[in-house]
Motif scaffolding. Structure first.
Motif, PDB file in Angstrom:
ATOM      1  N   ILE A  40       0.611  -0.489  -0.155  1.00  0.00           N
ATOM      2  CA  ILE A  40      -0.107   0.055  -0.225  1.00  0.00           C
ATOM      3  C   ILE A  40       1.080   1.357   0.125  1.00  0.00           C
ATOM      4  O   ILE A  40       0.434   2.378  -0.401  1.00  0.00           O
ATOM      5  CB  ILE A  40      -0.809  -0.370   1.242  1.00  0.00           C
ATOM      6  N   TYR A  41       2.481   1.589   0.631  1.00  0.00           N
ATOM      7  CA  TYR A  41       2.826   2.276   0.390  1.00  0.00           C
ATOM      8  C   TYR A  41       3.422   2.702  -0.212  1.00  0.00           C
ATOM      9  O   TYR A  41       3.440   3.776  -1.221  1.00  0.00           O
ATOM     10  CB  TYR A  41       3.776   2.243   2.009  1.00  0.00           C
ATOM     11  N   LEU A  42       4.123   1.741  -0.907  1.00  0.00           N
ATOM     12  CA  LEU A  42       4.661   2.085  -2.774  1.00  0.00           C
ATOM     13  C   LEU A  42       3.625   2.180  -3.625  1.00  0.00           C
ATOM     14  O   LEU A  42       3.520   3.658  -4.436  1.00  0.00           O
ATOM     15  CB  LEU A  42       4.814   0.966  -3.316  1.00  0.00           C
ATOM     16  N   LEU A  43       2.343   2.273  -3.151  1.00  0.00           N
ATOM     17  CA  LEU A  43       0.936   2.678  -4.370  1.00  0.00           C
ATOM     18  C   LEU A  43       0.236   4.171  -4.089  1.00  0.00           C
ATOM     19  O   LEU A  43       0.639   4.956  -4.469  1.00  0.00           O
ATOM     20  CB  LEU A  43      -0.085   1.865  -4.231  1.00  0.00           C
ATOM     21  N   GLU A  44       1.119   3.959  -2.784  1.00  0.00           N
ATOM     22  CA  GLU A  44       0.593   5.714  -1.707  1.00  0.00           C
ATOM     23  C   GLU A  44       1.138   6.394  -2.319  1.00  0.00           C
ATOM     24  O   GLU A  44       1.529   7.426  -2.925  1.00  0.00           O
ATOM     25  CB  GLU A  44       0.254   5.181  -0.606  1.00  0.00           C
ATOM     26  N   MET A  45       2.508   5.760  -2.784  1.00  0.00           N
ATOM     27  CA  MET A  45       4.043   7.185  -2.680  1.00  0.00           C
ATOM     28  C   MET A  45       4.030   7.387  -4.288  1.00  0.00           C
ATOM     29  O   MET A  45       4.381   8.413  -5.056  1.00  0.00           O
ATOM     30  CB  MET A  45       5.142   6.329  -2.919  1.00  0.00           C
ATOM     31  N   LYS A  46       3.309   6.282  -5.864  1.00  0.00           N
ATOM     32  CA  LYS A  46       2.982   6.711  -6.538  1.00  0.00           C
ATOM     33  C   LYS A  46       2.017   7.683  -6.704  1.00  0.00           C
ATOM     34  O   LYS A  46       2.342   7.997  -7.956  1.00  0.00           O
ATOM     35  CB  LYS A  46       3.188   5.200  -7.738  1.00  0.00           C
ATOM     36  N   SER A  87       5.256  -5.200  -7.714  1.00  0.00           N
ATOM     37  CA  SER A  87       6.010  -5.090  -6.632  1.00  0.00           C
ATOM     38  C   SER A  87       4.796  -4.581  -6.050  1.00  0.00           C
ATOM     39  O   SER A  87       4.417  -5.228  -4.725  1.00  0.00           O
ATOM     40  CB  SER A  87       6.569  -3.602  -6.720  1.00  0.00           C
ATOM     41  N   ILE A  88       3.943  -3.387  -6.835  1.00  0.00           N
ATOM     42  CA  ILE A  88       2.961  -2.890  -5.455  1.00  0.00           C
ATOM     43  C   ILE A  88       1.937  -4.000  -5.602  1.00  0.00           C
ATOM     44  O   ILE A  88       1.513  -4.320  -4.372  1.00  0.00           O
ATOM     45  CB  ILE A  88       2.094  -2.114  -6.559  1.00  0.00           C
ATOM     46  N   PHE A  89       1.297  -4.917  -5.875  1.00  0.00           N
ATOM     47  CA  PHE A  89       0.056  -5.696  -6.357  1.00  0.00           C
ATOM     48  C   PHE A  89       0.798  -7.262  -5.964  1.00  0.00           C
ATOM     49  O   PHE A  89      -0.224  -7.824  -5.321  1.00  0.00           O
ATOM     50  CB  PHE A  89      -0.624  -5.632  -7.482  1.00  0.00           C
ATOM     51  N   PHE A  90       1.024  -7.155  -6.153  1.00  0.00           N
ATOM     52  CA  PHE A  90       1.569  -9.111  -6.004  1.00  0.00           C
ATOM     53  C   PHE A  90       3.741  -9.113  -5.474  1.00  0.00           C
ATOM     54  O   PHE A  90       2.986 -10.446  -5.159  1.00  0.00           O
ATOM     55  CB  PHE A  90       2.036  -9.174  -7.411  1.00  0.00           C
ATOM     56  N   LYS A  91       3.242  -8.343  -4.497  1.00  0.00           N
ATOM     57  CA  LYS A  91       4.969  -8.710  -3.716  1.00  0.00           C
ATOM     58  C   LYS A  91       4.568  -8.723  -2.054  1.00  0.00           C
ATOM     59  O   LYS A  91       3.767  -7.214  -2.093  1.00  0.00           O
ATOM     60  CB  LYS A  91       6.040  -8.394  -3.940  1.00  0.00           C
ATOM     61  N   ASP A  92       5.068  -9.481  -1.747  1.00  0.00           N
ATOM     62  CA  ASP A  92       4.309  -9.072   0.077  1.00  0.00           C
ATOM     63  C   ASP A  92       5.902  -8.563   0.672  1.00  0.00           C
ATOM     64  O   ASP A  92       6.636  -8.807  -0.106  1.00  0.00           O
ATOM     65  CB  ASP A  92       4.163 -10.510   0.985  1.00  0.00           C
TER      66      ASP A  92
END
Length: 67
Positions: free
Chosen positions: A3-9, A62-67
């Motif tokens: 979620i943090y990477l998504l929010e950053m993008k 990286s955003i949606f498929f890796k934990d």
């Protein structure tokens, strides 16, 4: 989901939850539930997000498929 990477993008592109919800055709509350993992994004929604945020395939994974 990262979620943090998504929010950053989203922040880099100047997009809000409401902007993204509109882009993928859902209510902002639905987008929030999907973003926080309470519901899953559909394939077409992921493609729309990828397009809207100009994500590479690696970034999408990286955003949606890796934990």
């Amino acid at each position: 989901m990262n979620i943090y990477l998504l929010e950053m993008k989203m922040k880099i592109k100047g997009k809000t939850n409401e902007d993204m919800a509109r882009r993928i055709g859902v209510d902002p509350a639905t987008f929030y539930r999907k973003k926080t993992g309470r519901s899953e994004f559909t394939r077409s929604e992921l493609q729309a997000i990828r397009s809207e945020l100009s994500l590479s395939q690696e970034e999408l994974e990286s955003i949606f498929f890796k934990d």
